[in-house]
Design an enzyme around this catalytic site. Structure first.
Site, PDB file in Angstrom:
ATOM      1  N   THR A 171      82.448  71.933  39.851  1.00 45.68           N
ATOM      2  CA  THR A 171      82.892  71.024  40.905  1.00 45.68           C
ATOM      3  C   THR A 171      82.391  71.531  42.244  1.00 45.68           C
ATOM      4  O   THR A 171      82.456  72.726  42.533  1.00 45.68           O
ATOM      5  CB  THR A 171      84.429  70.890  40.922  1.00 45.68           C
ATOM      6  OG1 THR A 171      84.852  70.246  39.721  1.00 45.68           O
ATOM      7  CG2 THR A 171      84.890  70.054  42.101  1.00 45.68           C
ATOM      8  N   PHE A 173      82.938  71.575  46.255  1.00 47.63           N
ATOM      9  CA  PHE A 173      83.977  71.423  47.269  1.00 47.63           C
ATOM     10  C   PHE A 173      83.322  71.469  48.642  1.00 47.63           C
ATOM     11  O   PHE A 173      82.400  72.251  48.873  1.00 47.63           O
ATOM     12  CB  PHE A 173      85.023  72.532  47.158  1.00 47.63           C
ATOM     13  CG  PHE A 173      85.763  72.542  45.851  1.00 47.63           C
ATOM     14  CD1 PHE A 173      86.973  71.892  45.724  1.00 47.63           C
ATOM     15  CD2 PHE A 173      85.248  73.214  44.747  1.00 47.63           C
ATOM     16  CE1 PHE A 173      87.662  71.901  44.518  1.00 47.63           C
ATOM     17  CE2 PHE A 173      85.929  73.225  43.543  1.00 47.63           C
ATOM     18  CZ  PHE A 173      87.142  72.564  43.425  1.00 47.63           C
TER      19      PHE A 173
END
Length: 291
Positions: A171, A173
């Protein structure tokens, strides 16, 4: 300094925030828009929010909220490997329901279908909220999908390790800050930049002209995505990630050419990318201990 993040504590966003800011005050928020709004209001000095997952794609709450907030910039991008664990109150416990955040459930869809095809799946606010529920309801045969940090924090047993559908689950960020006079548009260590582009009308060839402005200058694009303007059906803005493989002056020239096509261009900033390694369990726990 106060660092806002998509909470609660022991979420993956919490880990990304702690890896980026040591010994700072961490402030959890229940949603991405609330976290970003707190940054705009000056209640926090940085915001850490998820932007994109390698399996499930963009996090639309982040993309859409930033489109409406023109006074924020991206300071840095953090890439975190995401490993999901199946957590229960004790070893060998029967499971009658599995709960987690919708993104985590989607990232473990193949595992769940293969191993628990008849077990009900329920979405909750976050992976940490799922772990908390299991810990607070020991008599219920419920399992949570969450992180190793959540298992350690709430005393849960890891029934199955690393259940995500691919080992390359990651992921991105974004670390956000307010765009002040002191924050430069271009940073020497930047390797990426992100822009929002809105077309003036649905004119044939407009998107081709935008891409050509980067193409003939040799500027690499790592992402282009359309999002609805939420005005009328068929109206979109575009999110474009640029790889800064050319001098910044060429990027500025490309953006100016796009503006001359009567397109609205919003530069969210240029930024460096930090990849957080897996590390061993002891190192991960130590890195989070001060948060």
């Amino acid at each position: 300094m106060k660092i806002g993040y998509l909470g609660p504590k022991n979420s993956f966003t919490y880990r990304a925030a702690c890896e980026s800011f040591l010994n700072e005050e961490m402030v959890p928020f229940g949603s991405i828009p609330l976290c970003i709004q707190a940054l705009v209001a000056g209640d926090i000095q940085r915001a850490v929010v998820p932007n994109e997952n390698s399996l499930e794609g963009s996090v639309h709450a982040t993309i859409d909220t930033l489109f409406r907030q023109k006074e924020l910039i991206i300071e840095q991008e953090v890439i975190l490997p995401i490993n999901h664990q199946l957590l229960t109150i004790q070893s060998g416990q029967p499971i009658s329901k599995i709960i987690s955040h919708p993104q985590a459930l989607a990232q473990c869809a193949e595992f769940l279908q293969h191993n628990f095809p008849d077990v009900p799946i329920e979405a909750v606010a976050s992976t940490t909220a799922a772990a908390v529920f299991v810990a607070e309801h020991p008599a219920e045969p419920v399992a949570a999908i969450a992180s190793k940090e959540a298992a350690h924090a709430y005393g849960l047993f890891i029934q199955e390790k690393n259940i995500q559908d691919t080992t390359s689950n990651q992921t991105r960020f974004w670390i956000l800050q307010k765009d002040t006079n002191e924050s430069s548009v271009f940073h020497d260590k930047a390797t990426k930049a992100t822009i929002y582009v809105t077309l003036p009308t649905n004119r044939p060839g407009s998107l081709h002209q935008i891409l050509a402005a980067f193409g003939w200058r040799g500027i690499d694009l790592s992402k282009i995505e359309s999002r609805p303007l939420k005005t009328s059906l068929g109206e979109y803005f575009f999110v474009i990630d640029l790889v800064l493989n050319q001098p910044w002056a060429l990027v500025e020239n490309a953006l100016e050419e796009i503006r001359m096509l009567n397109c609205n261009v919003h530069l969210l900033g240029s930024y460096a990318v930090k990849k957080i390694g897996e590390g061993n369990e002891r190192e991960e726990n130590q890195s989070l201990r001060g948060c």
